[in-house]
Design a protein around this motif. Structure first.
Motif: not given
Length: 158
Positions: A90-98, A104-117, A149-151
């Motif tokens: 997948l390649t979700p938007s930065l807005e989706t990850v932000n 959410k608490r207790f975790s962090r999400a980001y888009i990696g260098e390869d563009g994957t979440p 994964a749902e998000h």
């Protein structure tokens, strides 16, 4: 006199403490204990990362994850663990990850260098925790990974 004896024994019984049974604990040197808990949630194996530190790879509700052992001394006696899951399809938007990080608490999400979440969660194990607490961390990780994964649309919500 009888009343004084009763008061003495009552007071003595209040001040006497009974030692609680020792509770099994887990710290960053207990890779096998953490692996055993991971296996309670699905398949899991131990490996080593590129620096030869311990690494657990597991499957949780069909999703593959890793637990990296960090801040290790001689590839053991690690102080921290990092729960990690990446989604290469997948390649979700930065807005989706932000949005995830904002809500959410207790975790962090980001888009990696390869563009994957990716989603991660850390646990400090420099001080031992109870087995019960470690299981609650796995419960939280299961919730975080499924919700992420749902998000991002990897798992369709009903």
């Amino acid at each position: 006199m009888k009343m004084i004896r009763i008061l003495f024994f009552a007071t003595a019984s209040l001040t006497t403490t009974v030692a609680a049974p020792a509770q099994e604990t887990i710290d960053g040197s207990n890779v096998e204990a953490i692996l055993d808990i991971a296996r309670g949630y699905g398949k899991a194996i131990t490996e080593h990362d590129a620096g030869e530190d311990p690494l657990i790879t597991g499957r949780l509700d069909g999703l593959i994850y890793q637990i990296y052992f960090l801040n290790c001394t001689d590839n053991q006696d690690c102080e921290d663990v990092n729960f990690y899951m990446g989604f290469s399809a997948l390649t979700p938007s930065l807005e989706t990850v932000n949005d995830w990080n904002r809500s959410k608490r207790f975790s962090r999400a980001y888009i990696g260098e390869d563009g994957t979440p990716n989603v991660e969660m850390d646990l400090d194990l420099a001080v031992p925790v109870s087995v019960e607490y470690m299981r609650s961390v796995f419960d939280l990780w299961q919730l975080v990974s499924t919700q992420f994964a749902e998000h991002i649309g990897y798992i369709e919500t009903e």
